[in-house]
Design a protein around this motif. Structure first.
Motif, PDB file in Angstrom:
ATOM      1  N   ASP A 201       0.850  -1.188   0.000  1.00  0.00           N
ATOM      2  CA  ASP A 201       0.000   0.000   0.000  1.00  0.00           C
ATOM      3  C   ASP A 201       0.885   1.236   0.000  1.00  0.00           C
ATOM      4  OD1 ASP A 201       0.643   0.946   2.696  1.00  0.00           O
ATOM      5  OD2 ASP A 201      -0.567  -0.694   3.458  1.00  0.00           O
ATOM      6  N   ASN A 202       0.265   2.396  -0.202  1.00  0.00           N
ATOM      7  CA  ASN A 202       1.009   3.653  -0.220  1.00  0.00           C
ATOM      8  C   ASN A 202       0.659   4.503   0.996  1.00  0.00           C
ATOM      9  OD1 ASN A 202      -1.592   4.364  -0.901  1.00  0.00           O
ATOM     10  ND2 ASN A 202      -0.999   5.849  -2.477  1.00  0.00           N
ATOM     11  N   GLY A 203       0.422   3.821   2.126  1.00  0.00           N
ATOM     12  CA  GLY A 203      -0.036   4.517   3.328  1.00  0.00           C
ATOM     13  C   GLY A 203       1.062   5.147   4.166  1.00  0.00           C
ATOM     14  N   GLY A 205       2.699   3.932   6.652  1.00  0.00           N
ATOM     15  CA  GLY A 205       3.746   3.059   7.158  1.00  0.00           C
ATOM     16  C   GLY A 205       3.689   2.935   8.670  1.00  0.00           C
ATOM     17  N   PHE A 206       4.670   2.261   9.236  1.00  0.00           N
ATOM     18  CA  PHE A 206       4.700   2.106  10.693  1.00  0.00           C
ATOM     19  C   PHE A 206       6.138   1.906  11.158  1.00  0.00           C
ATOM     20  CE2 PHE A 206       4.221  -2.194   9.010  1.00  0.00           C
ATOM     21  CZ  PHE A 206       5.181  -2.903   9.721  1.00  0.00           C
ATOM     22  N   GLU A 207       6.348   2.040  12.441  1.00  0.00           N
ATOM     23  CA  GLU A 207       7.656   1.816  13.038  1.00  0.00           C
ATOM     24  C   GLU A 207       7.593   0.572  13.913  1.00  0.00           C
ATOM     25  OE1 GLU A 207       8.472   5.471  15.067  1.00  0.00           O
ATOM     26  OE2 GLU A 207       9.122   6.490  13.235  1.00  0.00           O
ATOM     27  N   LYS A 208       8.734   0.085  14.364  1.00  0.00           N
ATOM     28  CA  LYS A 208       8.797  -1.150  15.135  1.00  0.00           C
ATOM     29  C   LYS A 208       8.047  -1.062  16.454  1.00  0.00           C
ATOM     30  CE  LYS A 208      13.076  -2.942  13.171  1.00  0.00           C
ATOM     31  NZ  LYS A 208      14.455  -3.416  13.443  1.00  0.00           N
ATOM     32  N   THR A 209       7.831   0.150  16.920  1.00  0.00           N
ATOM     33  CA  THR A 209       7.145   0.320  18.207  1.00  0.00           C
ATOM     34  C   THR A 209       5.628   0.292  18.061  1.00  0.00           C
ATOM     35  OG1 THR A 209       7.311   2.722  17.901  1.00  0.00           O
ATOM     36  CG2 THR A 209       9.020   1.654  19.224  1.00  0.00           C
ATOM     37  N   ASP A 210       5.138   0.318  16.817  1.00  0.00           N
ATOM     38  CA  ASP A 210       3.686   0.343  16.610  1.00  0.00           C
ATOM     39  C   ASP A 210       3.062  -0.998  16.954  1.00  0.00           C
ATOM     40  OD1 ASP A 210       3.945   2.909  15.759  1.00  0.00           O
ATOM     41  OD2 ASP A 210       3.818   2.441  13.615  1.00  0.00           O
ATOM     42  N   ASN A 211       1.764  -0.976  17.328  1.00  0.00           N
ATOM     43  CA  ASN A 211       1.050  -2.200  17.704  1.00  0.00           C
ATOM     44  C   ASN A 211       0.999  -3.207  16.566  1.00  0.00           C
ATOM     45  OD1 ASN A 211       0.517  -1.377  20.304  1.00  0.00           O
ATOM     46  ND2 ASN A 211      -1.419  -0.405  19.763  1.00  0.00           N
ATOM     47  N   PHE A 212       0.859  -2.709  15.330  1.00  0.00           N
ATOM     48  CA  PHE A 212       0.787  -3.626  14.186  1.00  0.00           C
ATOM     49  C   PHE A 212       2.062  -4.460  14.115  1.00  0.00           C
ATOM     50  CE2 PHE A 212       1.942  -4.575   9.803  1.00  0.00           C
ATOM     51  CZ  PHE A 212       0.859  -5.312   9.401  1.00  0.00           C
ATOM     52  N   MET A 213       3.185  -3.789  14.335  1.00  0.00           N
ATOM     53  CA  MET A 213       4.467  -4.481  14.278  1.00  0.00           C
ATOM     54  C   MET A 213       4.560  -5.521  15.384  1.00  0.00           C
ATOM     55  SD  MET A 213       7.326  -4.500  12.549  1.00  0.00           S
ATOM     56  CE  MET A 213       9.047  -4.986  12.684  1.00  0.00           C
ATOM     57  N   LYS A 237       8.130   4.771   6.893  1.00  0.00           N
ATOM     58  CA  LYS A 237       7.256   5.810   7.429  1.00  0.00           C
ATOM     59  C   LYS A 237       6.895   6.816   6.342  1.00  0.00           C
ATOM     60  CE  LYS A 237       5.368   6.809  11.460  1.00  0.00           C
ATOM     61  NZ  LYS A 237       4.568   5.835  12.212  1.00  0.00           N
ATOM     62  N   SER A 238       5.607   7.082   6.220  1.00  0.00           N
ATOM     63  CA  SER A 238       5.048   8.052   5.261  1.00  0.00           C
ATOM     64  C   SER A 238       5.115   7.587   3.806  1.00  0.00           C
ATOM     65  CB  SER A 238       5.745   9.414   5.383  1.00  0.00           C
ATOM     66  OG  SER A 238       5.646   9.913   6.695  1.00  0.00           O
ATOM     67  N   LYS A 239       5.575   6.343   3.564  1.00  0.00           N
ATOM     68  CA  LYS A 239       5.657   5.868   2.182  1.00  0.00           C
ATOM     69  C   LYS A 239       4.856   4.602   1.930  1.00  0.00           C
ATOM     70  CE  LYS A 239      10.038   7.965   0.874  1.00  0.00           C
ATOM     71  NZ  LYS A 239      11.390   7.739   0.300  1.00  0.00           N
ATOM     72  N   GLY A 240       4.590   3.823   2.978  1.00  0.00           N
ATOM     73  CA  GLY A 240       3.779   2.636   2.769  1.00  0.00           C
ATOM     74  C   GLY A 240       4.377   1.368   3.353  1.00  0.00           C
TER      75      GLY A 240
END
Length: 250
Positions: A201-203, A205-213, A237-240
């Motif tokens: 996706d082009n959303g 993004g996330f970092e390692k600290t995020d819940n999804f990760m 981050k900011s790219k997807g």
């Protein structure tokens, strides 16, 4: 000790030593065999547990989708058709619009009916199941989604397919709910006896600290390992975010 005694002792010691060695080797073999059987049994239990959880999660996700579509999509269409029908009593020329609205509602119901049967996935190929998800995203204008299929589609054992589909479904869910993406591209590549799945996706993004990760990725990787496939998630981050999975056909 004369030579004769030495020969007698050796004649006794050698068979005893051989027996001891055989007993030790048999004991080691038995322990390894038992450990292997225990590991196989544990692996089977882990697979069965994850399969059951995947089936439950797919059904729960399906029921949520059905509930939402009935209430917010089809319900609105039927309400609109009712209003149009009432107006058509004074303006008969509006009956065409009533017919079109009802027709759209019927098409939505037909599309939804494919998901109502919880065993439906077993009768669909992975390509068809993913295609239904992509079709739904576009139909409901959740996101501009696209599915590309390369190579000759190879049948996949139903239990493996359920887990593959659930991994993708979890990625889709996070894309729709959290990524703020405008596009979702999915590739199923059947080449060289390997199924390569790429979803991106082009959303945001996330970092390692995020819940999804922490939670979502862990579940996806666990399930990928159970079916002897490799899974990588790359997010900027900011790219997807992109999912890359390889499953080798046996």
């Amino acid at each position: 000790m004369d030579e004769k005694e030495i020969i007698i002792i050796a004649a006794i010691a050698i068979p005893i030593s051989l027996v001891v060695i055989v007993i030790v080797l048999f004991s080691v073999f038995t322990r390894r065999k038992n450990r292997l059987l225990e590991e196989q049994e544990k692996a089977k239990k882990d697979f069965d547990r994850e399969l059951a959880e995947s089936q439950i999660e797919i059904r729960e996700e399906t029921l949520r989708n059905i509930s939402w579509e009935l209430h917010d999509n089809i319900g609105q269409l039927m309400t609109l058709a009712k209003i149009q029908a009432q107006m058509a009593q004074e303006k008969p020329e509006m009956m065409k619009e009533v017919s079109e609205t009802i027709g759209t509602g019927l098409n939505e119901l037909r599309a939804l009916s494919k998901l109502i049967n919880p065993e439906a996935l077993k009768s669909l190929s992975l390509k068809e199941a993913v295609g239904l998800e992509i079709e739904r995203f576009n139909r409901l204008k959740f996101i501009a989604a696209e599915l590309t299929v390369k190579g000759t589609v190879t049948p996949i054992e139903s239990n493996i397919q359920i887990i593959l589909f659930r991994i993708l479904q979890e990625f889709f869910s996070n894309t729709i709910k959290h990524s703020k993406a405008s596009t979702l591209k999915v590739l199923l590549d059947y080449s060289d006896n390997v199924l390569t799945i790429l979803a991106e996706d082009n959303g945001v993004g996330f970092e390692k600290t995020d819940n999804f990760m922490g939670i979502g990725l862990k579940n996806m990787k666990t399930r990928a390992q159970l079916i002897n496939s490799t899974l990588k998630i790359k997010s900027v981050k900011s790219k997807g975010t992109a999912l890359h999975l390889k499953y080798k056909f046996t």
